[in-house]
Design an enzyme around this catalytic site. Structure first.
Site, PDB file in Angstrom:
ATOM      1  N   PRO A   2       0.781  -1.225   0.000  1.00 15.99           N
ATOM      2  CG  PRO A   2      -0.520  -1.424   1.875  1.00 15.99           C
ATOM      3  CD  PRO A   2       0.807  -1.817   1.336  1.00 15.99           C
ATOM      4  CD  GLU A   3       4.859   2.799  -2.648  1.00 15.60           C
ATOM      5  OE1 GLU A   3       5.010   3.873  -3.246  1.00 15.60           O
ATOM      6  OE2 GLU A   3       5.630   1.844  -2.764  1.00 15.60           O
ATOM      7  CE  LYS A  59       3.042   5.797   1.692  1.00 17.03           C
ATOM      8  NZ  LYS A  59       4.337   5.316   2.232  1.00 17.03           N
ATOM      9  NE  ARG A 260      11.997   1.143   3.079  1.00 17.84           N
ATOM     10  CZ  ARG A 260      10.743   1.579   2.874  1.00 17.84           C
ATOM     11  NH1 ARG A 260      10.406   2.786   3.264  1.00 17.84           N
ATOM     12  NH2 ARG A 260       9.858   0.812   2.296  1.00 17.84           N
TER      13      ARG A 260
END
Length: 270
Positions: A2-3, A59, A260
């Site tokens: 989910p973005e 989000k 990341r």
DNA sequence: CGTCGAGCCTGAAGGC
DNA sequence: TGCCTTCAGGCTCGAC
């Protein structure tokens, strides 16, 4: 998963299925931390209330009820969907809201997602940066947001600076804009800022149009009425380490930036 | 002001 | 095949 695009797809799907106007008549919580730790307090807060609207901010899924707001954050592995009330519960369904004939179910294998019941959603939502899909989005606005020493990738991932971008769409937008992810924000010249300001809504709109992105094979849960994500086939750099850059054919690099996993073209992202 | 690592959780994927 | 390690789309906190 989910973005911003994936959350937007969920919100549109729920609206299309007519969830607005349904009443939360009952609920079950199978993992109390999903609702803040106190399942009893959560249940008494949301039952019985009519769902008056479902929108998105960053989000967050914003569910407006009569006496307050339910903010849902899917984090790493959450999905929210409607199914007929009689359908047996599947593993990983941590929260179920009973809406009469239908259930609104929260499926979240990693249990990082959260339901936040609040009287004042602005307290949470006002901390978010601007919406990149808002009409007011512009290169000038982006320029004011990134005048910092931090790497542009870290800035784009920071929800307090811009709302909605995650690891996938950040890498994709930087590729489109031909910007190296480790570039300090305040070093971006006007041409780069202009390209990035255009690239961000571009990749987000594309993701939404494709029903979102799904990585891996079977991951996720998509009952009837939920679009099956297919944007993973349109990704230019993300999870494409070693494959040729679609623009210059140099191999895509994979490194760690801002903690990341990061994919970019070392040749044409200067 | 900024970076880094740990923690929250589980399932999938990769190495041997 | 099976075991073990590593890794993951997010976010927060504390240490430096």
């Amino acid at each position: 998963m989910p973005e911003l695009p994936e959350v937007e797809v969920v919100v549109r799907s729920l609206n299309q299925q007519g969830v607005v106007g349904m009443v939360i008549r009952g609920a079950e919580v199978f993992w109390p931390r999903s609702v803040g730790g106190d399942a009893t307090a959560f249940l008494s807060s949301v039952i019985p209330q009519t769902i008056e609207g479902i929108t998105r901010r960053g989000k967050f899924i914003v569910i407006s009820l009569e006496n307050g707001t339910l903010l849902v954050h899917l984090r790493m592995s959450g999905v929210l969907y409607l199914v007929d009330a009689g359908v047996p519960r599947t593993p990983h369904e941590q929260v179920i809201l009973h809406l009469g004939e239908r259930d609104l179910r929260f499926h979240d294998p990693r249990k990082f997602g959260r339901f936040i019941w609040t009287q004042d959603p602005r307290e949470t939502l006002n901390r978010l940066g601007p919406e990149p899909l808002d009409p007011s989005w512009s290169a000038a606005l982006l320029a004011t947001l990134v005048q910092r020493r931090r790497m542009i990738k870290a800035l784009l991932l920071d929800q307090h600076i811009i709302a909605g971008l995650g690891n996938i769409y950040t890498d994709e937008a930087l590729w489109h804009a031909r910007i190296h992810p480790a570039t300090p924000g305040w070093d971006l010249d006007p041409p780069r800022l202009a390209r990035l300001a255009r690239a961000i809504p571009h990749v987000l709109h594309q993701g939404i149009a494709h029903g979102g992105t799904r990585l891996g094979n079977g991951a996720g849960n998509f009952p009837g009425g939920t679009a099956v994500p297919r944007h993973q086939h349109a990704l230019r750099v993300f999870q494409r380490a070693g494959l040729p850059c679609p623009r210059c054919a140099a191999p895509i690099a994979r490194t760690i930036v801002a903690g990341r996993t990061t994919h970019f073209c070392g040749n044409c992202q200067g």
